[in-house]
Design a protein around this motif. Structure first.
Motif, PDB file in Angstrom:
ATOM      1  N   THR A 293       0.849  -1.198   0.000  1.00 33.12           N
ATOM      2  CA  THR A 293       0.000   0.000   0.000  1.00 33.12           C
ATOM      3  C   THR A 293       0.881   1.244   0.000  1.00 33.12           C
ATOM      4  N   PRO A 294       0.288   2.425  -0.239  1.00 37.28           N
ATOM      5  CA  PRO A 294       1.089   3.660  -0.242  1.00 37.28           C
ATOM      6  C   PRO A 294       1.400   4.199   1.157  1.00 37.28           C
ATOM      7  N   VAL A 295       1.168   3.398   2.205  1.00 38.60           N
ATOM      8  CA  VAL A 295       1.309   3.898   3.576  1.00 38.60           C
ATOM      9  C   VAL A 295       2.719   4.411   3.847  1.00 38.60           C
ATOM     10  N   GLY A 296       3.741   3.587   3.617  1.00 38.40           N
ATOM     11  CA  GLY A 296       5.119   4.005   3.827  1.00 38.40           C
ATOM     12  C   GLY A 296       5.548   3.895   5.281  1.00 38.40           C
ATOM     13  N   PRO A 297       6.861   3.766   5.529  1.00 35.77           N
ATOM     14  CA  PRO A 297       7.370   3.609   6.898  1.00 35.77           C
ATOM     15  C   PRO A 297       7.015   4.781   7.819  1.00 35.77           C
ATOM     16  N   ALA A 298       7.085   6.004   7.309  1.00 38.80           N
ATOM     17  CA  ALA A 298       6.846   7.176   8.165  1.00 38.80           C
ATOM     18  C   ALA A 298       5.439   7.144   8.758  1.00 38.80           C
ATOM     19  N   ARG A 299       4.439   6.757   7.961  1.00 39.56           N
ATOM     20  CA  ARG A 299       3.062   6.724   8.466  1.00 39.56           C
ATOM     21  C   ARG A 299       2.852   5.572   9.447  1.00 39.56           C
ATOM     22  N   VAL A 300       3.477   4.439   9.166  1.00 39.04           N
ATOM     23  CA  VAL A 300       3.370   3.305  10.094  1.00 39.04           C
ATOM     24  C   VAL A 300       3.928   3.689  11.462  1.00 39.04           C
ATOM     25  N   LEU A 301       5.105   4.296  11.453  1.00 41.57           N
ATOM     26  CA  LEU A 301       5.734   4.709  12.713  1.00 41.57           C
ATOM     27  C   LEU A 301       4.951   5.838  13.376  1.00 41.57           C
ATOM     28  N   ALA A 302       4.408   6.754  12.559  1.00 34.86           N
ATOM     29  CA  ALA A 302       3.633   7.865  13.114  1.00 34.86           C
ATOM     30  C   ALA A 302       2.388   7.363  13.834  1.00 34.86           C
ATOM     31  N   GLY A 303       1.750   6.322  13.299  1.00 34.09           N
ATOM     32  CA  GLY A 303       0.576   5.766  13.950  1.00 34.09           C
ATOM     33  C   GLY A 303       0.892   5.250  15.339  1.00 34.09           C
ATOM     34  N   GLN A 304       1.998   4.529  15.459  1.00 33.93           N
ATOM     35  CA  GLN A 304       2.418   4.030  16.767  1.00 33.93           C
ATOM     36  C   GLN A 304       2.843   5.164  17.691  1.00 33.93           C
ATOM     37  N   LEU A 305       3.535   6.151  17.136  1.00 38.10           N
ATOM     38  CA  LEU A 305       3.996   7.282  17.935  1.00 38.10           C
ATOM     39  C   LEU A 305       2.835   8.027  18.563  1.00 38.10           C
ATOM     40  N   VAL A 306       1.823   8.348  17.773  1.00 38.07           N
ATOM     41  CA  VAL A 306       0.681   9.115  18.283  1.00 38.07           C
ATOM     42  C   VAL A 306      -0.104   8.309  19.307  1.00 38.07           C
ATOM     43  N   ALA A 307      -0.322   7.011  19.047  1.00 40.56           N
ATOM     44  CA  ALA A 307      -1.077   6.174  19.969  1.00 40.56           C
ATOM     45  C   ALA A 307      -0.391   6.104  21.330  1.00 40.56           C
ATOM     46  N   ASN A 308       0.922   5.898  21.334  1.00 39.65           N
ATOM     47  CA  ASN A 308       1.655   5.804  22.600  1.00 39.65           C
ATOM     48  C   ASN A 308       1.820   7.161  23.257  1.00 39.65           C
ATOM     49  N   LEU A 309       1.918   8.209  22.452  1.00 37.21           N
ATOM     50  CA  LEU A 309       2.019   9.552  23.011  1.00 37.21           C
ATOM     51  C   LEU A 309       0.733   9.923  23.749  1.00 37.21           C
ATOM     52  N   ALA A 310      -0.418   9.523  23.212  1.00 37.42           N
ATOM     53  CA  ALA A 310      -1.692   9.806  23.874  1.00 37.42           C
ATOM     54  C   ALA A 310      -1.754   9.121  25.233  1.00 37.42           C
ATOM     55  N   ILE A 311      -1.292   7.874  25.305  1.00 36.65           N
ATOM     56  CA  ILE A 311      -1.267   7.163  26.585  1.00 36.65           C
ATOM     57  C   ILE A 311      -0.309   7.848  27.554  1.00 36.65           C
ATOM     58  N   ALA A 312       0.828   8.309  27.054  1.00 42.50           N
ATOM     59  CA  ALA A 312       1.797   8.984  27.905  1.00 42.50           C
ATOM     60  C   ALA A 312       1.241  10.286  28.470  1.00 42.50           C
ATOM     61  N   VAL A 313       0.472  11.018  27.677  1.00 40.88           N
ATOM     62  CA  VAL A 313      -0.140  12.262  28.159  1.00 40.88           C
ATOM     63  C   VAL A 313      -1.118  11.961  29.297  1.00 40.88           C
ATOM     64  N   ILE A 314      -1.956  10.949  29.105  1.00 39.57           N
ATOM     65  CA  ILE A 314      -2.925  10.574  30.141  1.00 39.57           C
ATOM     66  C   ILE A 314      -2.199  10.173  31.424  1.00 39.57           C
ATOM     67  N   ALA A 315      -1.140   9.381  31.275  1.00 38.79           N
ATOM     68  CA  ALA A 315      -0.373   8.943  32.439  1.00 38.79           C
ATOM     69  C   ALA A 315       0.256  10.125  33.167  1.00 38.79           C
ATOM     70  N   MET A 316       0.851  11.044  32.425  1.00 34.06           N
ATOM     71  CA  MET A 316       1.502  12.206  33.038  1.00 34.06           C
ATOM     72  C   MET A 316       0.498  13.045  33.834  1.00 34.06           C
ATOM     73  N   VAL A 317      -0.672  13.287  33.259  1.00 35.15           N
ATOM     74  CA  VAL A 317      -1.706  14.068  33.958  1.00 35.15           C
ATOM     75  C   VAL A 317      -2.168  13.344  35.218  1.00 35.15           C
ATOM     76  N   LEU A 318      -2.366  12.021  35.129  1.00 40.47           N
ATOM     77  CA  LEU A 318      -2.791  11.250  36.295  1.00 40.47           C
ATOM     78  C   LEU A 318      -1.735  11.265  37.399  1.00 40.47           C
ATOM     79  N   PHE A 319      -0.459  11.127  37.022  1.00 38.62           N
ATOM     80  CA  PHE A 319       0.611  11.139  38.013  1.00 38.62           C
ATOM     81  C   PHE A 319       0.657  12.470  38.750  1.00 38.62           C
ATOM     82  N   LEU A 320       0.644  13.561  37.987  1.00 38.48           N
ATOM     83  CA  LEU A 320       0.719  14.885  38.612  1.00 38.48           C
ATOM     84  C   LEU A 320      -0.498  15.145  39.490  1.00 38.48           C
ATOM     85  N   ALA A 321      -1.692  14.778  38.995  1.00 37.99           N
ATOM     86  CA  ALA A 321      -2.912  15.012  39.769  1.00 37.99           C
ATOM     87  C   ALA A 321      -2.931  14.170  41.039  1.00 37.99           C
TER      88      ALA A 321
END
Length: 251
Positions: A99-127
């Motif tokens: 498919t035309p997805v390419g490595p950058a998009r595959v990695l970006a999908g994982q990056l954003v998904a894990n970044l969202a979890i990290a944001v939630i974790a950071m807010v929970l830790f601080l709170a």
């Protein structure tokens, strides 16, 4: 064409985020385990003692940013590589290669998904630390936010690099485990960086978690993180991200 590409990228990000939550590994290990560890450490009386030369911070105060980095390290060395390497092992990436997805998009999908979890974790830790145990929030919020963003980028880029090169889940897990312990050591999980031997104290600021911890401490004390700390984190993010995209393995 750019609109179609953007739409495809967004669909991939949404799909990876859904799979990440459904798999439960990242939420449980990336949020649940560090949060439980934070609550356990809060019940240890000795950690309420002031750190010598710590600017009025207690040991528990120092453990809050350490656990935020701990969360990023788990996502980067365990959750993210195992997921993407599992795709490679199961032939998912081989099919995506057509498919035309390419490595950058595959990695970006994982990056954003894990970044969202990290944001939630950071807010929970601080709170939790602030409302539950009276730990002050960072006195320089902007400096902390920038330091956290660069630390997340650096750690997740390392995870993407492991993911891009590991042939399968077992190899990715082994590489991530080997990297995890020295990384988290330099964040001060087993003892403050200030109490390390002189040689290790000199090395620590140039490791991703050592630089991240130094930047976090500056922000907690009301100072903007140093240029060296921020550039160190940015360099890890840029170099590891570039290598991950450049030498990405489909199979």
């Amino acid at each position: 064409m750019s609109t179609l590409q953007g739409s495809a990228t967004w669909r991939l990000v949404k799909a990876e985020s859904t799979l990440c939550v459904r798999d439960k590994v990242a939420p449980l290990w990336g949020i649940g385990f560090p949060l439980i560890l934070l609550i356990i450490l809060a019940s240890v009386p000795d950690l309420r003692q002031l750190v010598e030369g710590g600017g009025g911070l207690t040991y528990f105060d120092l453990y809050v940013p350490v656990l935020i980095l701990f969360n990023l390290a788990i996502l980067a060395t365990a959750s993210l590589p195992a997921t993407l390497a599992g795709y490679r092992e199961n032939g998912v990436l081989r099919r995506m290669r057509t498919t035309p997805v390419g490595p950058a998009r595959v990695l970006a999908g994982q990056l954003v998904a894990n970044l969202a979890i990290a944001v939630i974790a950071m807010v929970l830790f601080l709170a939790t630390a602030w409302l539950g145990f009276g730990v002050d929030l960072p006195q320089h919020p902007l400096g902390f936010a920038l330091a956290w963003l660069l630390a997340a980028a650096a750690l997740l880029a390392i995870g993407l690099l492991i993911s891009a090169l590991a042939p399968g889940r077992a190899a990715a897990t082994a590489i991530g485990t080997v990297l995890f312990f020295p990384l988290i050591f330099f964040a001060g999980l087993w003892g403050p960086i200030s109490q390390m031997p002189p040689l290790l104290r000199e090395i620590a600021p140039f490791t991703p978690l050592g630089a991240g911890m130094g930047a976090f401490q500056n922000a907690y004390l009301g100072d903007f993180p140093s240029v060296v700390q921020l550039l160190t984190l940015a360099a890890y993010a840029a170099v590891c991200g570039f290598v991950a995209v450049r030498w990405f393995r489909w199979e």
